[in-house]
Design an enzyme around this catalytic site. Structure first.
Site, PDB file in Angstrom:
ATOM      1  N   ASN A   1       0.874  -1.180   0.000  1.00 23.79           N
ATOM      2  CA  ASN A   1       0.000   0.000   0.000  1.00 23.79           C
ATOM      3  C   ASN A   1       0.909   1.227   0.000  1.00 23.79           C
ATOM      4  O   ASN A   1       1.507   1.559   1.018  1.00 23.79           O
ATOM      5  CB  ASN A   1      -0.890  -0.034   1.249  1.00 23.79           C
TER       6      ASN A   1
ATOM      7  N   LYS B   1       0.135   4.262  -0.264  1.00 23.86           N
ATOM      8  CA  LYS B   1      -0.494   5.459   0.348  1.00 23.86           C
ATOM      9  C   LYS B   1      -0.263   6.682  -0.551  1.00 23.86           C
ATOM     10  O   LYS B   1      -0.180   6.535  -1.767  1.00 23.86           O
ATOM     11  CB  LYS B   1       0.012   5.652   1.783  1.00 23.86           C
TER      12      LYS B   1
ATOM     13  N   HIS C   1      -9.450   0.834   5.330  1.00 23.35           N
ATOM     14  CA  HIS C   1      -8.149   1.130   5.935  1.00 23.35           C
ATOM     15  C   HIS C   1      -8.363   2.118   7.084  1.00 23.35           C
ATOM     16  O   HIS C   1      -9.178   3.035   6.992  1.00 23.35           O
ATOM     17  CB  HIS C   1      -7.185   1.708   4.898  1.00 23.35           C
TER      18      HIS C   1
ATOM     19  N   GLU D   1      -6.766   4.584   8.045  1.00 24.51           N
ATOM     20  CA  GLU D   1      -6.583   6.016   7.711  1.00 24.51           C
ATOM     21  C   GLU D   1      -7.838   6.578   7.061  1.00 24.51           C
ATOM     22  O   GLU D   1      -8.184   7.740   7.264  1.00 24.51           O
ATOM     23  CB  GLU D   1      -5.337   6.176   6.821  1.00 24.51           C
TER      24      GLU D   1
ATOM     25  N   GLU E   1      -4.971  -5.005  10.631  1.00 19.60           N
ATOM     26  CA  GLU E   1      -3.961  -3.960  10.797  1.00 19.60           C
ATOM     27  C   GLU E   1      -4.220  -3.217  12.117  1.00 19.60           C
ATOM     28  O   GLU E   1      -5.031  -2.282  12.147  1.00 19.60           O
ATOM     29  CB  GLU E   1      -4.022  -2.964   9.631  1.00 19.60           C
TER      30      GLU E   1
ATOM     31  N   GLY F   1       2.838   2.304  10.864  1.00 19.06           N
ATOM     32  CA  GLY F   1       3.777   3.414  10.730  1.00 19.06           C
ATOM     33  C   GLY F   1       4.493   3.783  12.009  1.00 19.06           C
ATOM     34  O   GLY F   1       5.123   4.831  12.098  1.00 19.06           O
TER      35      GLY F   1
ATOM     36  N   SER G   1       3.817  -2.019  10.386  1.00 16.68           N
ATOM     37  CA  SER G   1       5.271  -2.066  10.611  1.00 16.68           C
ATOM     38  C   SER G   1       5.865  -3.431  10.285  1.00 16.68           C
ATOM     39  O   SER G   1       6.779  -3.907  10.964  1.00 16.68           O
ATOM     40  CB  SER G   1       5.621  -1.639  12.047  1.00 16.68           C
TER      41      SER G   1
ATOM     42  N   GLY H   1       3.047  -1.146   4.258  1.00 15.69           N
ATOM     43  CA  GLY H   1       3.094   0.279   3.950  1.00 15.69           C
ATOM     44  C   GLY H   1       4.513   0.713   3.624  1.00 15.69           C
ATOM     45  O   GLY H   1       5.011   0.520   2.515  1.00 15.69           O
ATOM     46  N   GLY H   2       5.189   1.303   4.612  1.00 12.73           N
ATOM     47  CA  GLY H   2       6.512   1.893   4.405  1.00 12.73           C
ATOM     48  C   GLY H   2       7.497   0.986   3.677  1.00 12.73           C
ATOM     49  O   GLY H   2       8.200   1.438   2.760  1.00 12.73           O
TER      50      GLY H   2
HETATM   51  P1  13P Z   1       3.237   0.375   7.665  1.00 17.02           P
HETATM   52  O1  13P Z   1       3.754  -0.915   7.068  1.00 17.02           O
HETATM   53  O2  13P Z   1       3.958   1.576   7.153  1.00 17.02           O
HETATM   54  O3  13P Z   1       3.129   0.307   9.139  1.00 17.02           O
HETATM   55  O4  13P Z   1       1.725   0.546   7.098  1.00 17.02           O
HETATM   56  C1  13P Z   1       0.849  -0.535   7.154  1.00 17.02           C
HETATM   57  C2  13P Z   1      -0.370  -0.183   6.404  1.00 17.02           C
HETATM   58  O5  13P Z   1      -1.092   0.730   6.769  1.00 17.02           O
HETATM   59  C3  13P Z   1      -0.642  -0.940   5.177  1.00 17.02           C
HETATM   60  O6  13P Z   1      -1.924  -0.708   4.699  1.00 17.02           O
END
Ligand code: 13P
Length: 253
Positions: free
Chosen positions: A9, A11, A92, A94, A164, A170, A210, A231-232
């Site tokens: 993802n 983002k 999600h 967010e 998640e 994050g 993470s 994510g990251g």
């Molecule tokens: P991180 O891997 O950056 O923690 O993000 C996870 C996420 O929100 C994937 O959708």
């Protein structure tokens, strides 16, 4: 046998040039037939990524449940389908937090994605306070009951679930393997109660929060963890390639 999936993802990150370059790198990875790899780029670059991707599936990070209409700034599932998108993220944290998306709206999104043949990745997970007061199992169960469990078994089997925990996203504070496995096993048991054991065994439940090259192997080795929503660590081809390799390794061993 359920699908093992590693999904990135992205983002709201990357320039168009960077996104296309990363997409090319991801598409070059050695992806065995045992694993499915998805990327979720910013919508503006999704068609570019789709044109580049031969082995990797491409999805949208969000879409509106209505097909067409006066919804300035939105894109519909119907439009995603025509643009060749394979999947969509729904729920999600967010989107829930910053855009006030509630369980009722997410239910509509899920129905629309399925109606248009887009594979929904439904995200669930609890905030830190709920984890700390020990009500995280009932919190996540309620998210599934209010948004997902109205589906028929045939519809549900097209859905990928992603757990998640919000406190892990994050933050660098990954869920322990025990915490992840406890929740994933619980989710699979609720799916079993609702749709039967056979459907539960076929359901892919991804972990997100993470997840990175140093912890993926342990997480992916958990019995009820079927891969990750990253994510990251999905923004760097080198890191993402380790996650894809860990996913494949875990499946083969
Ligand atoms: P991180 O891997 O950056 O923690 O993000 C996870 C996420 O929100 C994937 O959708």
């Amino acid at each position: 046998m359920r699908s093992k999936i590693v999904a990135g993802n992205w983002k709201m990150n990357l320039s168009q040039t960077e996104a296309k370059a990363l997409c090319k790198e991801v598409n070059k990875l050695n992806i065995g037939s045992e694993i499915e790899v998805y990327i979720f780029p910013p919508m503006l670059y999704a068609s570019d990524c789709k044109a580049i991707s031969t082995r990797v599936k491409v999805g949208a990070q969000n879409a509106h449940p209505k097909d067409q209409g006066a919804f300035t700034g939105e894109v519909s599932m119907w439009q995603l389908k025509e643009a060749g998108m394979d999947a969509v993220l729904i729920g999600h944290s967010e989107r829930r937090e910053y855009f006030q998306e509630d369980n009722a709206l997410l239910k509509q999104k899920l129905d629309s994605a399925l109606a248009h043949g887009i594979r929904p990745f439904f995200c669930c997970g609890e905030p830190l306070g709920i984890r700390q007061d020990n009500s995280f199992l009932s919190y996540v169960k309620n998210q599934l009951e209010e948004s997902v469990f109205h589906l028929s078994a045939a519809e549900f089997e097209k859905v990928v679930l992603a757990y998640e925990p919000i406190w892990a996203i994050g933050t660098g504070q990954t869920a322990s393997t025990e915490q992840a496995e406890e929740m994933h096993a619980a989710i699979r048991s609720w799916v079993g109660e609702k749709y039967g054991k056979e459907t539960a065994e076929k359901t892919s439940i991804l972990y997100g929060g993470s997840c990175n090259p140093s912890n993926a192997q342990a997480l992916f080795a958990c019995e009820n963890v079927d891969g990750g929503l990253i994510g990251g660590a999905s923004l760097k081809a080198a890191d993402f390639s380790v996650l894809v390799a860990e996913g494949t390794w875990t499946i083969l061993n």
